[in-house]
Scaffold this motif. Structure first.
Motif, mmCIF file in Angstrom:
data_model
loop_
_atom_site.group_PDB
_atom_site.id
_atom_site.type_symbol
_atom_site.label_atom_id
_atom_site.label_comp_id
_atom_site.label_asym_id
_atom_site.label_seq_id
_atom_site.Cartn_x
_atom_site.Cartn_y
_atom_site.Cartn_z
ATOM 1 N N GLU B 458 6.702 -7.392 -9.083
ATOM 2 C CA GLU B 458 6.304 -7.569 -10.491
ATOM 3 C C GLU B 458 4.835 -7.231 -10.711
ATOM 4 O O GLU B 458 4.459 -6.629 -11.716
ATOM 5 N N ALA B 459 4.002 -7.644 -9.760
ATOM 6 C CA ALA B 459 2.567 -7.377 -9.906
ATOM 7 C C ALA B 459 2.301 -5.877 -9.886
ATOM 8 O O ALA B 459 1.471 -5.363 -10.645
ATOM 9 N N LEU B 460 3.025 -5.163 -9.034
ATOM 10 C CA LEU B 460 2.861 -3.713 -8.970
ATOM 11 C C LEU B 460 3.317 -3.080 -10.281
ATOM 12 O O LEU B 460 2.636 -2.223 -10.849
ATOM 13 N N ALA B 461 4.467 -3.532 -10.758
ATOM 14 C CA ALA B 461 5.008 -2.961 -11.998
ATOM 15 C C ALA B 461 4.086 -3.243 -13.179
ATOM 16 O O ALA B 461 3.911 -2.398 -14.066
ATOM 17 N N ALA B 462 3.475 -4.419 -13.182
ATOM 18 C CA ALA B 462 2.585 -4.772 -14.289
ATOM 19 C C ALA B 462 1.224 -4.095 -14.166
ATOM 20 O O ALA B 462 0.421 -4.128 -15.098
ATOM 21 N N GLY B 463 0.957 -3.484 -13.028
ATOM 22 C CA GLY B 463 -0.330 -2.819 -12.845
ATOM 23 C C GLY B 463 -1.428 -3.761 -12.407
ATOM 24 O O GLY B 463 -2.613 -3.448 -12.537
ATOM 25 N N LEU B 464 -1.055 -4.918 -11.856
ATOM 26 C CA LEU B 464 -2.066 -5.904 -11.468
ATOM 27 C C LEU B 464 -2.622 -5.678 -10.069
ATOM 28 O O LEU B 464 -3.695 -6.171 -9.744
ATOM 29 N N VAL B 465 -1.875 -4.981 -9.237
ATOM 30 C CA VAL B 465 -2.359 -4.681 -7.884
ATOM 31 C C VAL B 465 -2.184 -3.195 -7.618
ATOM 32 O O VAL B 465 -1.407 -2.507 -8.295
ATOM 33 N N THR B 466 -2.907 -2.708 -6.613
ATOM 34 C CA THR B 466 -2.896 -1.272 -6.340
ATOM 35 C C THR B 466 -1.722 -0.876 -5.460
ATOM 36 O O THR B 466 -0.983 0.053 -5.778
ATOM 37 N N PHE B 467 -1.589 -1.594 -4.350
ATOM 38 C CA PHE B 467 -0.562 -1.230 -3.383
ATOM 39 C C PHE B 467 0.163 -2.482 -2.905
ATOM 40 O O PHE B 467 -0.446 -3.552 -2.802
ATOM 41 N N THR B 468 1.441 -2.321 -2.573
ATOM 42 C CA THR B 468 2.230 -3.452 -2.049
ATOM 43 C C THR B 468 2.940 -3.028 -0.767
ATOM 44 O O THR B 468 4.157 -2.822 -0.763
ATOM 45 N N PRO B 469 2.196 -2.911 0.315
ATOM 46 C CA PRO B 469 2.843 -2.524 1.579
ATOM 47 C C PRO B 469 3.819 -3.611 2.022
ATOM 48 O O PRO B 469 3.599 -4.795 1.746
ATOM 49 N N ASP B 470 4.853 -3.187 2.725
ATOM 50 C CA ASP B 470 5.770 -4.198 3.245
ATOM 51 C C ASP B 470 5.273 -4.664 4.614
ATOM 52 O O ASP B 470 4.238 -4.209 5.097
ATOM 53 N N GLU B 471 6.050 -5.577 5.218
ATOM 54 C CA GLU B 471 5.575 -6.220 6.444
ATOM 55 C C GLU B 471 5.395 -5.217 7.591
ATOM 56 O O GLU B 471 4.577 -5.428 8.485
ATOM 57 N N LEU B 472 6.168 -4.115 7.539
ATOM 58 C CA LEU B 472 6.042 -3.122 8.607
ATOM 59 C C LEU B 472 4.761 -2.309 8.465
ATOM 60 O O LEU B 472 4.155 -1.897 9.443
ATOM 61 N N ASP B 473 4.373 -2.062 7.224
ATOM 62 C CA ASP B 473 3.224 -1.178 6.980
ATOM 63 C C ASP B 473 1.899 -1.917 6.854
ATOM 64 O O ASP B 473 0.827 -1.318 6.970
ATOM 65 N N TRP B 474 1.988 -3.197 6.527
ATOM 66 C CA TRP B 474 0.781 -3.932 6.106
ATOM 67 C C TRP B 474 -0.405 -3.752 7.053
ATOM 68 O O TRP B 474 -1.481 -3.311 6.660
ATOM 69 N N ASP B 475 -0.195 -4.079 8.329
ATOM 70 C CA ASP B 475 -1.324 -4.076 9.256
ATOM 71 C C ASP B 475 -1.983 -2.708 9.339
ATOM 72 O O ASP B 475 -3.207 -2.584 9.273
ATOM 73 N N ASP B 476 -1.144 -1.685 9.496
ATOM 74 C CA ASP B 476 -1.700 -0.336 9.595
ATOM 75 C C ASP B 476 -2.403 0.079 8.309
ATOM 76 O O ASP B 476 -3.472 0.680 8.338
ATOM 77 N N GLU B 477 -1.783 -0.236 7.197
ATOM 78 C CA GLU B 477 -2.330 0.270 5.943
ATOM 79 C C GLU B 477 -3.696 -0.342 5.639
ATOM 80 O O GLU B 477 -4.621 0.369 5.243
ATOM 81 N N ILE B 478 -3.809 -1.645 5.875
ATOM 82 C CA ILE B 478 -5.121 -2.234 5.584
ATOM 83 C C ILE B 478 -6.155 -1.860 6.651
ATOM 84 O O ILE B 478 -7.323 -1.667 6.339
ATOM 85 N N ARG B 479 -5.693 -1.681 7.872
ATOM 86 C CA ARG B 479 -6.632 -1.249 8.907
ATOM 87 C C ARG B 479 -7.191 0.133 8.585
ATOM 88 O O ARG B 479 -8.419 0.356 8.613
ATOM 89 N N VAL B 480 -6.305 1.034 8.223
ATOM 90 C CA VAL B 480 -6.749 2.394 7.898
ATOM 91 C C VAL B 480 -7.663 2.374 6.666
ATOM 92 O O VAL B 480 -8.691 3.053 6.624
ATOM 93 N N ALA B 481 -7.283 1.583 5.673
ATOM 94 C CA ALA B 481 -8.100 1.529 4.450
ATOM 95 C C ALA B 481 -9.516 1.052 4.778
ATOM 96 O O ALA B 481 -10.505 1.611 4.295
ATOM 97 N N LEU B 482 -9.619 0.028 5.616
ATOM 98 C CA LEU B 482 -10.941 -0.503 5.967
ATOM 99 C C LEU B 482 -11.733 0.486 6.821
ATOM 100 O O LEU B 482 -12.932 0.667 6.636
ATOM 101 N N GLU B 483 -11.051 1.124 7.755
ATOM 102 C CA GLU B 483 -11.753 2.083 8.627
ATOM 103 C C GLU B 483 -12.213 3.302 7.840
ATOM 104 O O GLU B 483 -13.331 3.786 8.031
ATOM 105 N N GLU B 484 -11.348 3.791 6.981
ATOM 106 C CA GLU B 484 -11.748 4.958 6.187
ATOM 107 C C GLU B 484 -12.943 4.623 5.311
ATOM 108 O O GLU B 484 -13.893 5.390 5.213
#
Lengths: 553, 553
Positions: B458-484
């Motif tokens: 719902e938050a994604l659909a309403a435009g309240l958050v940018t990304f909603t990674p699932d449990e499989l992607d979460w760690d990698d996605e935030i790690r890459v975002a921080l490193e980049e």
């Protein structure tokens, strides 16, 4: 590192479609097509090659010329398609090697001009019945996408590859400073967190997401792309109020004479170094009155004073910015018959709905904005014989300060008229008179209602001029003012003037020139961009990686 | 040259009137008096002396503290007189030797804090029933006059000598960057040509002309000065809506624990370098619900969660800015019971007219503005157990990007309430939700009407958050975002964020932080100011004259 010794002066700022190297301008009825086909080896300087439709100032001078010609020479045009003749690439933006090897002042002036040109596209859309379609037949990155952002609609080809991108931050350590950041969030209203992500992903965004995120208006399959662009051009053209059955006027070269002492045009003169680091910029009023009607203006063509004098002023300002960096102060002077200037203004007001009158006025407006945005001190000197009336009085109102001689033996005058009542707004959306009278808005109408010219005493009382020295003080006072100005830090003056000139409301335009440009100029000084190990310096050097001072500032 | 090795970290950003070195805070019924008496030898660093009531960050931290205490500890105060205990000098502005010997990041952060403090004066005037009189018992120059400009009225002593001035451009080659240029033309609406003259005349302007030019409100003969100030203070106090017969609450020290791994407050934690150049900033929600009424809030005092958590956050932000320059990204996290946060917000809304409730809310607003203006990347991570509700949801809305875990097994939530509906505007005058929804303003009410929490989808659909990674992607996605993020140029990120965060309208505040500050930062990098022969570097060295690169940029 920036090469401070490279020759960056430009011999001429004028061009013509016959001499374009990088753009092709073609016409098909009501649709003009501006196709970018940058010649790699024909940059303004030999030390870079313009790969992938990247541009330098020479490319952008042609674009600016083409836009002028569409407005004046082609009243039949109602929609403009901006596209590329290169395969799979629309435009890669400002050439990085050019930026990397340019001096700081050149970089800043280059960016300012490209910003003005893109704002010119939006001006034509808002006021001239011209609609612009960015037909992205390939990737548009950096300044390429920023050019698209200035258009009314953006169509992106869906070929599995082509994207829009702003890779400046991740690849170059600088900003998308040609309006990019501002237009993404303020014009296209891309959500700020999406804009953040988009502005850091070097490969850009394509396909459905580019539409969902408002970065483009449509993505179109390759097979349907040409047709879709044509359809949108026709649809936008149908809404235009440009005239039917009118013929344009040619814009010939200005034929200026350039010498060591300055530049002479027909109505505008630049006299260099009349005092150290000062130029005298004189604009002459018209020798003749205006024509009887719009058709008469068309017959006069580019010789019409109201057009020619401002084309000359425009050219003179570009020369001063790019070729005369050491000049810190522009003394604005006028000569001529105020009655004739006011008669021209009245003519333009009366025939405002005529297509060419409209173009002439918006041109005057844009040139005066270029004056406001010129990073040199502007002093207006109102002396006997001056002609600060109507549209030329805007020069005095644009000045950082104005000095008007108060000598009963040699009277001086300043006169306002219809041209000062809102037809020539500044970037902040207000007239120069409104900006000046921010504290007493009710005085604007009072001043405009004043019958006849203001003498020095009246002009001072009305708040139209800064100082009115008498004949005994005049020479000393202006000499000291010019000498003091020349003694101050050129940078501090630039920053001060950029803050004091634009009081009142902010607009997309003032945000671009104030906030975005100021930050970009800051970054253009930072070792993280332009130092020996800076990202801009090292771009394209295989195996070299920028090294950053990580302190956040 | 800037001394990059000087120790500029500050042990504590908190102080108390008992420990003030440079200000005296006194009370006489409804009038508070803040008297500047800077101790020359008690600057934060030993390499400069604070002559002529010039200030460094230590002086300004005391001023900021005093303003907070007047708001919270002294509800009886309705007017504040800001004056000096020095003879013939009000304040000479920021200490030039301190500026000259500070690193670029410190200069920038120092100016930002002083700007925030002066905007705090205007905030108290606009929202807290406090009116401020600058009682200039002597010359106010540079930052001294800028402090006066932040007050509601400026009274200047007429002793034949005392003047107001902005000598930065002529003497130092920098700008009056603590709001000076902006407030002169945009707040006091001084005519732009007069502002130009004023900003270049080092000795300033005094007497009748200072009033005529709107630079001060009154000039008052020495013999009548004290009485005139008292009269104006009483007149302004009479219009105040501050409460009668209420007692204030004490603001005790926060008692934070500082260690190499970070800082621990009661509700706020800074965990340093959880990832390279990253800090985790966690705000805990309240353990208890709100009190029953305003009197209950007074009884809770500075322990009340809605106040204490934001005082801690404020202190944490200052620490991050000044002491942790290498930190580029702040990960915003929350913990706690969303229902309790929303109950606090509802309480504050319901009792908005109570004096202390009003102070608490405006304090929250100012702290959140300080977050918006912090030159570090802000990422919000919404994970299970997080408490992004109401006022704490503003942290997610303030973030440059937000990541929300979408895992059906471990649900996450984000919940809005009254605190998100306009009570906590950004510097641009819009709520963070309005700024976010600039493209679809109608969605603001829809989102606020949503009952209960938003899950990730719902938050994604309403435009309240940018990304909603699932449990499989979460760690990698935030790690890459921080490193980049950590790999990009810190300067380019600062410029980018300063442009993307403040879409929409511009205000005096955004003009100061956008346009004026950006130009000042540019100038603070330029050799004409900070080079070996720069004006700022050479100031005060007898017989030394700045040498300028005269190229206008």
């Amino acid at each position: 590192m920036a090469h401070d010794n490279v020759v960056e002066a430009i011999a001429s700022f004028q061009t013509h479609p016959d001499r374009y190297r990088h753009w092709r301008l073609s016409f098909e009825g009501e649709v003009a097509r501006l196709s970018m086909d940058v010649q790699e080896e024909q940059g303004l300087r030999p030390d870079y090659t313009l790969k992938l439709n990247s541009y330098d100032l020479g490319v952008d001078l042609e674009l600016a010329d083409a836009l002028q010609r569409i407005r004046f020479e082609h009243p039949e045009v109602r929609a403009v398609v901006i596209t590329s003749l290169k395969d799979r690439i629309f435009c890669a933006g400002a050439n990085i090697f050019m930026l990397g090897s340019s001096s700081h002042p050149f970089k800043v002036n280059f960016c300012k001009f490209t910003n003005e040109t893109r704002l010119g596209i939006e001006d034509a859309s808002a006021h001239s019945g011209l609609k612009f379609i960015a037909a992205l037949n390939g990737t548009a990155s950096g300044g390429g996408y920023e050019l698209a952002l200035a258009c009314d609609e953006i169509l992106l080809i869906d070929d599995g590859n082509s994207a829009v991108s702003l890779p400046e931050v991740p690849l170059l350590g600088v900003l998308p400073g040609t309006g990019g950041l501002t237009r993404v969030v303020d014009k296209r209203k891309v959500r700020r967190d999406r804009a953040d992500f988009f502005s850091t992903v070097a490969e850009g965004i394509k396909g459905k997401r580019a539409v969902e995120w408002r970065l483009v208006d449509q993505v179109v399959a390759k097979s349907r792309f040409t047709q879709a662009v044509t359809d949108r051009a026709k649809a936008l053209a149908a809404k235009s109020d440009r005239p039917a059955g009118e013929r344009g006027i040619a814009l010939p070269p200005l034929g200026e004479e350039v010498g060591p002492a300055g530049v002479k045009y027909r109505y505008v003169t630049l006299a260099l170094n009349t005092s150290p680091r000062v130029v005298d910029l004189t604009v002459k009023g018209p020798a003749e009155g205006p024509p009887a009607d719009g058709a008469g203006l068309v017959a006069a063509g580019a010789d019409a004073w109201a057009l020619r004098a401002f084309r000359e002023l425009d050219d003179a300002l570009l020369r001063l910015r790019i070729n005369h960096l050491d000049i810190g102060t522009v003394v604005l002077r006028t000569e001529g018959d105020p009655a004739k200037v006011l008669a021209w203004d009245d003519f333009l007001e009366k025939h405002a709905s005529h297509w060419l009158v409209r173009e002439v006025r918006h041109h005057q407006k844009r040139v005066l904005k270029r004056l406001d945005l010129t990073a040199k001190t502007l002093f207006a000197f109102v002396e006997p014989g001056a002609c600060f009336a109507g549209v030329l009085a805007e020069l005095a109102l644009a000045a950082d300060r104005s000095y008007m001689l108060a000598d009963p033996q040699r009277p001086t005058a300043l006169q306002l008229g219809v041209a000062n009542a809102g037809a020539l707004p500044m970037s902040n959306g207000l007239s120069r008179l409104e900006t000046r009278m921010l504290a007493e808005p009710q005085k604007v109408d009072e001043i405009l209602a004043h019958a006849g010219p203001f003498d020095a005493e009246e002009a001072l009382a009305a708040g139209l001029v800064t100082f009115t020295p008498d004949e005994l003080d005049w020479d000393d006072e202006i000499r000291v003012a010019l000498e003091e100005r020349a003694s101050y830090s050129p940078d501090a003056l630039t920053g001060m003037e950029a803050n004091l000139r634009f009081a009142g409301p902010e607009t997309l335009e003032t945000k671009i020139f104030g906030r975005l440009t100021a930050w970009q100029n800051w970054i253009f000084q930072r070792p993280n961009a332009v130092g020996e190990r800076g990202a801009l310096t090292l771009y394209g050097q295989a195996g070299q990686r920028a090294q950053f001072d990580v302190r956040r500032t």
